[in-house]
Design a protein around this motif. Structure first.
Motif, PDB file in Angstrom:
ATOM      1  N   PHE A 138       0.351   5.205   1.618  1.00  0.00           N
ATOM      2  CA  PHE A 138      -0.043   4.992   3.012  1.00  0.00           C
ATOM      3  C   PHE A 138       0.441   3.635   3.498  1.00  0.00           C
ATOM      4  O   PHE A 138       0.770   2.747   2.729  1.00  0.00           O
ATOM      5  CB  PHE A 138      -1.565   5.105   3.192  1.00  0.00           C
ATOM      6  N   LEU A 178       0.824   3.586  -2.864  1.00  0.00           N
ATOM      7  CA  LEU A 178      -0.257   4.565  -2.973  1.00  0.00           C
ATOM      8  C   LEU A 178      -0.183   5.600  -1.853  1.00  0.00           C
ATOM      9  O   LEU A 178      -1.108   6.393  -1.672  1.00  0.00           O
ATOM     10  CB  LEU A 178      -1.621   3.867  -2.953  1.00  0.00           C
ATOM     11  N   SER A 182       0.822  -1.206   0.000  1.00  0.00           N
ATOM     12  CA  SER A 182       0.000   0.000   0.000  1.00  0.00           C
ATOM     13  C   SER A 182       0.862   1.264   0.000  1.00  0.00           C
ATOM     14  O   SER A 182       0.377   2.346  -0.316  1.00  0.00           O
ATOM     15  CB  SER A 182      -0.925   0.008   1.212  1.00  0.00           C
ATOM     16  N   ARG A 183       2.128   1.127   0.351  1.00  0.00           N
ATOM     17  CA  ARG A 183       3.015   2.287   0.342  1.00  0.00           C
ATOM     18  C   ARG A 183       3.136   2.889  -1.053  1.00  0.00           C
ATOM     19  O   ARG A 183       3.422   4.085  -1.197  1.00  0.00           O
ATOM     20  CB  ARG A 183       4.406   1.902   0.860  1.00  0.00           C
TER      21      ARG A 183
END
Lengths: 224, 224
Positions: free
Chosen positions: B155, B153, B150-151
């Motif tokens: 976060f 994107l 998710s990093r």
DNA sequence: ACCTGAACACCGTTCAAGT
DNA sequence: ACCTGAACACCGTTCAAGT
């Protein structure tokens, strides 16, 4: 099938409810864990659960603690005395992962709970202890916990999951709109070529997890 | 406050519903986004929404697309031509993060949706393009997507969040049971010492995010 | 074509009542 | 003390009915 139909039912207890909830989650997923369903599983009304559990959140926290107990037990059992900090950390995290793989609902549960249970805090505390013994400053150990995130407990939530998108509809979509995602299409093609049998499918989750874990641990070791 | 009380209400549309849903989520969080609540916000009955949206999942997918459109727009605007792959990737991801910080509910939403939207797939496709241009093999680019998770994107879900645990109850708990978490206690003490004013509190989320991001990008660059 | 009211099948939880 | 039934305030969604 339970022959003890007429016997006085075993008295309810927090333990009993938690074990029933785990069984339900293992079988039908976390969303199937419902007060009414747990009640049914132990042969009681949903409202009876409230005598042994404060509310549903309390029950879910209990599930977290059960999983953490499993993890702690496995971590202790698989520990190897002579390990460096990196070896020990890696082994510990992969042991935690094995427990997570047995309870596919656990990652989502851990991410969802609003407050961290003491068991989770203690798990991270021991990781810090491992890093301190390995020569980490508190500051770097702190960074490390944040960088690892949920990976410290053996899972990553895989926002990008081509396997999940490979449903019939999405597969057709990808084919039709290949010009919209040219690089992913090329990537897919090459990986399919390297694995013609397609035995491991799009991604080998375990290999990907270990790649990312080693990337992080190596980077931390270098900054030590 | 809307003076157009007696005027014929603006006709419903998917756009209108999505904008109302974003406003509700920004104000009261994702769990407040309810068919009935959205209906109320646009001055219609909940059941009227179903003429412009297949179901609630469709509405949530629409929210994802809205956020992705914001991200794509900001990424394009902040791009710098001469960047290396690493600089471009870093800039892109930090731009995405700025959008995520404006919509605190977005990370949870992105994690929750069962299938990835086309906009999310295309975003990752462009990241692969960036890495390919920087000399990555498809294989390494694939690993990179999984490692970033998710990093990519902007976060990370921060399972270990001492700040959240610093609620009155947990703070007292930590103090009383300091012997149960000696390393975290020491860590807290040192960080408090380095930041006596306590201005940034326990953790600087942005600094932690960038530390982990650089750890990953550096590692990938080294394996390139 | 678009919108609505009533209703259905679910939630978690409260409360007074039973033993 | 433990357990229960009915009820409440919510969900998402269906369906027949309105315009």
């Amino acid at each position: 099938m339970a022959q003890a139909n007429s016997e006085p039912r075993a008295p309810l207890s927090r333990e009993l409810l938690l074990r029933a909830a785990v069984a339900i989650a293992d079988a039908d997923g976390l969303e199937a864990v419902t007060m009414r369903r747990v009640g049914e599983a132990v042969g009681a009304e949903a409202m009876s659960l409230y005598h042994h559990v404060a509310n549903k959140g309390d029950l879910l926290d209990g599930l977290v603690d059960l999983v953490m107990a499993e993890i702690d037990e496995r971590v202790e059992r698989t520990a190897v005395p002579g390990d460096t900090w990196l070896q020990a950390m890696r082994r510990r995290i992969l042991s935690a992962r094995e427990v997570m793989l047995q309870h596919p609902w656990a990652p989502r549960l851990f991410e969802t709970r609003p407050t961290m249970s003491l068991a989770v805090v203690r798990y991270h505390d021991r990781l810090v202890g491992l890093m301190r013994a390995g020569g980490f400053s508190y500051d770097l150990a702190h960074h490390a916990l944040h960088a690892l995130g949920s990976r410290a407990l053996g899972f990553s939530q895989e926002l990008f999951d081509p396997a999940a998108s490979a449903s019939p509809a999405s597969e057709r979509m990808l084919r039709e709109l290949a010009d919209q995602v040219p690089h992913l299409t090329g990537m897919m093609a090459e990986i399919a070529h390297d694995d013609p049998a397609g035995t491991i499918g799009w991604c080998d989750d375990q290999a990907e997890f270990e790649f990312a874990l080693d990337l992080l641990l190596d980077g931390l070791d270098r900054r030590r």
